[in-house]
Scaffold this motif. Structure first.
Motif, mmCIF file in Angstrom:
data_model
loop_
_atom_site.group_PDB
_atom_site.id
_atom_site.type_symbol
_atom_site.label_atom_id
_atom_site.label_comp_id
_atom_site.label_asym_id
_atom_site.label_seq_id
_atom_site.Cartn_x
_atom_site.Cartn_y
_atom_site.Cartn_z
ATOM 1 N N ILE A 12 0.864 -1.172 0.000
ATOM 2 C CA ILE A 12 0.000 0.000 0.000
ATOM 3 C C ILE A 12 0.908 1.232 0.000
ATOM 4 N N ASP A 13 0.828 2.014 -1.069
ATOM 5 C CA ASP A 13 1.688 3.186 -1.203
ATOM 6 C C ASP A 13 1.241 4.323 -0.291
ATOM 7 N N VAL A 14 2.215 5.126 0.141
ATOM 8 C CA VAL A 14 1.960 6.388 0.830
ATOM 9 C C VAL A 14 2.406 7.469 -0.142
ATOM 10 N N ILE A 15 1.455 8.320 -0.520
ATOM 11 C CA ILE A 15 1.712 9.315 -1.567
ATOM 12 C C ILE A 15 1.598 10.719 -0.981
ATOM 13 N N ARG A 16 2.578 11.537 -1.295
ATOM 14 C CA ARG A 16 2.580 12.947 -0.907
ATOM 15 C C ARG A 16 2.839 13.767 -2.158
ATOM 16 N N GLU A 17 1.949 14.728 -2.417
ATOM 17 C CA GLU A 17 2.080 15.627 -3.575
ATOM 18 C C GLU A 17 2.320 14.848 -4.859
ATOM 19 N N GLY A 18 1.568 13.750 -5.034
ATOM 20 C CA GLY A 18 1.644 12.962 -6.261
ATOM 21 C C GLY A 18 2.840 12.034 -6.369
ATOM 22 N N GLU A 19 3.650 11.946 -5.333
ATOM 23 C CA GLU A 19 4.867 11.131 -5.360
ATOM 24 C C GLU A 19 4.783 10.036 -4.296
ATOM 25 N N VAL A 20 5.176 8.822 -4.674
ATOM 26 C CA VAL A 20 5.257 7.738 -3.701
ATOM 27 C C VAL A 20 6.472 8.003 -2.819
ATOM 28 N N VAL A 21 6.226 8.204 -1.523
ATOM 29 C CA VAL A 21 7.315 8.526 -0.600
ATOM 30 C C VAL A 21 7.608 7.367 0.344
ATOM 31 N N GLY A 22 6.770 6.348 0.300
ATOM 32 C CA GLY A 22 6.967 5.177 1.134
ATOM 33 C C GLY A 22 5.863 4.180 0.874
ATOM 34 N N PHE A 23 5.902 3.075 1.587
ATOM 35 C CA PHE A 23 4.825 2.100 1.468
ATOM 36 C C PHE A 23 4.772 1.222 2.701
ATOM 37 N N PHE A 24 3.614 0.633 2.889
ATOM 38 C CA PHE A 24 3.407 -0.397 3.894
ATOM 39 C C PHE A 24 3.241 -1.707 3.160
ATOM 40 N N CYS A 25 3.696 -2.770 3.757
ATOM 41 C CA CYS A 25 3.433 -4.091 3.207
ATOM 42 C C CYS A 25 2.883 -4.963 4.322
ATOM 43 N N THR A 26 1.910 -5.788 3.958
ATOM 44 C CA THR A 26 1.257 -6.636 4.946
ATOM 45 C C THR A 26 1.130 -8.051 4.412
ATOM 46 N N ILE A 31 2.929 -6.443 9.589
ATOM 47 C CA ILE A 31 3.022 -5.193 8.841
ATOM 48 C C ILE A 31 4.450 -4.650 8.916
ATOM 49 N N HIS A 32 4.890 -4.079 7.813
ATOM 50 C CA HIS A 32 6.200 -3.425 7.748
ATOM 51 C C HIS A 32 6.053 -2.165 6.910
ATOM 52 N N CYS A 33 6.981 -1.256 7.053
ATOM 53 C CA CYS A 33 6.939 -0.056 6.235
ATOM 54 C C CYS A 33 8.343 0.322 5.784
ATOM 55 N N TRP A 34 8.360 1.148 4.751
ATOM 56 C CA TRP A 34 9.595 1.677 4.189
ATOM 57 C C TRP A 34 9.281 3.080 3.698
ATOM 58 N N ARG A 35 10.246 3.968 3.803
ATOM 59 C CA ARG A 35 10.065 5.333 3.289
ATOM 60 C C ARG A 35 11.352 5.819 2.643
ATOM 61 N N SER A 38 14.603 10.898 2.160
ATOM 62 C CA SER A 38 14.376 12.340 2.065
ATOM 63 C C SER A 38 13.076 12.787 2.728
ATOM 64 N N HIS A 39 12.213 11.857 3.113
ATOM 65 C CA HIS A 39 10.930 12.213 3.728
ATOM 66 C C HIS A 39 10.857 11.834 5.217
ATOM 67 N N ALA A 40 11.978 11.655 5.841
ATOM 68 C CA ALA A 40 12.003 11.312 7.272
ATOM 69 C C ALA A 40 11.241 12.355 8.069
ATOM 70 N N GLY A 41 10.351 11.878 8.945
ATOM 71 C CA GLY A 41 9.619 12.765 9.826
ATOM 72 C C GLY A 41 8.417 13.449 9.215
ATOM 73 N N ARG A 42 8.149 13.238 7.932
ATOM 74 C CA ARG A 42 7.020 13.938 7.309
ATOM 75 C C ARG A 42 6.330 13.119 6.223
ATOM 76 N N TRP A 43 6.453 11.835 6.305
ATOM 77 C CA TRP A 43 5.883 11.008 5.237
ATOM 78 C C TRP A 43 4.571 10.369 5.615
ATOM 79 N N LEU A 44 4.238 10.348 6.901
ATOM 80 C CA LEU A 44 3.111 9.571 7.373
ATOM 81 C C LEU A 44 2.257 10.386 8.330
ATOM 82 N N THR A 45 0.940 10.339 8.133
ATOM 83 C CA THR A 45 0.027 11.045 9.026
ATOM 84 C C THR A 45 -0.720 10.040 9.906
ATOM 85 N N ARG A 46 -1.366 10.539 10.937
ATOM 86 C CA ARG A 46 -2.207 9.679 11.777
ATOM 87 C C ARG A 46 -3.307 9.043 10.941
ATOM 88 N N GLN A 47 -3.851 9.796 9.995
ATOM 89 C CA GLN A 47 -4.902 9.262 9.131
ATOM 90 C C GLN A 47 -4.378 8.112 8.275
#
Length: 105
Positions: A12-26, A31-35, A38-47
């Motif tokens: 499952i991709d995490v997209i910011r401003e039209g760019e894939v900045v990370g993803f979750f895999c399950t 569950i695991h994630c990768w980012r 360059s997006h450390a600290g700002r790639w993922l929201t609570r939502q």
């Protein structure tokens, strides 16, 4: 990075401003994630966290993950979210979470 995932993992991709900045895999309740670095600290929201984990909590009642024993950043990330260590070996620390701290579940 996603090309290194073994067969059977959902991504499952995490997209910011039209760019894939990370993803979750399950796979099951794991569950695991990768980012992108360059997006450390700002790639993922609570939502994002809620959207990605809610179905797993509903289906399994808890989620699990593993972090390499030498990955202090990953260990801090999962414990901040509410994961608790369940066991470890020389390479991996295994975690379980019944409720995340950063999402309304």
């Amino acid at each position: 990075m996603r090309e290194l995932l073994p067969e059977g993992w959902a991504v499952i991709d995490v997209i910011r401003e039209g760019e894939v900045v990370g993803f979750f895999c399950t796979k099951g309740n794991e569950i695991h994630c990768w980012r992108e670095a360059s997006h450390a600290g700002r790639w993922l929201t609570r939502q994002d966290i809620e959207r990605l984990t809610r179905p797993l909590f509903e289906q399994y009642g808890h989620i699990t993950t593993k972090v390499r024993a030498n990955n202090a950043t990953g260990q801090r990330f999962v414990t901040r979210l509410g994961f608790v260590e369940t066991r470890r070996d020389e390479h991996l620390i295994h975690y379980e979470c019944k409720r995340l701290r950063h999402a309304r579940l």
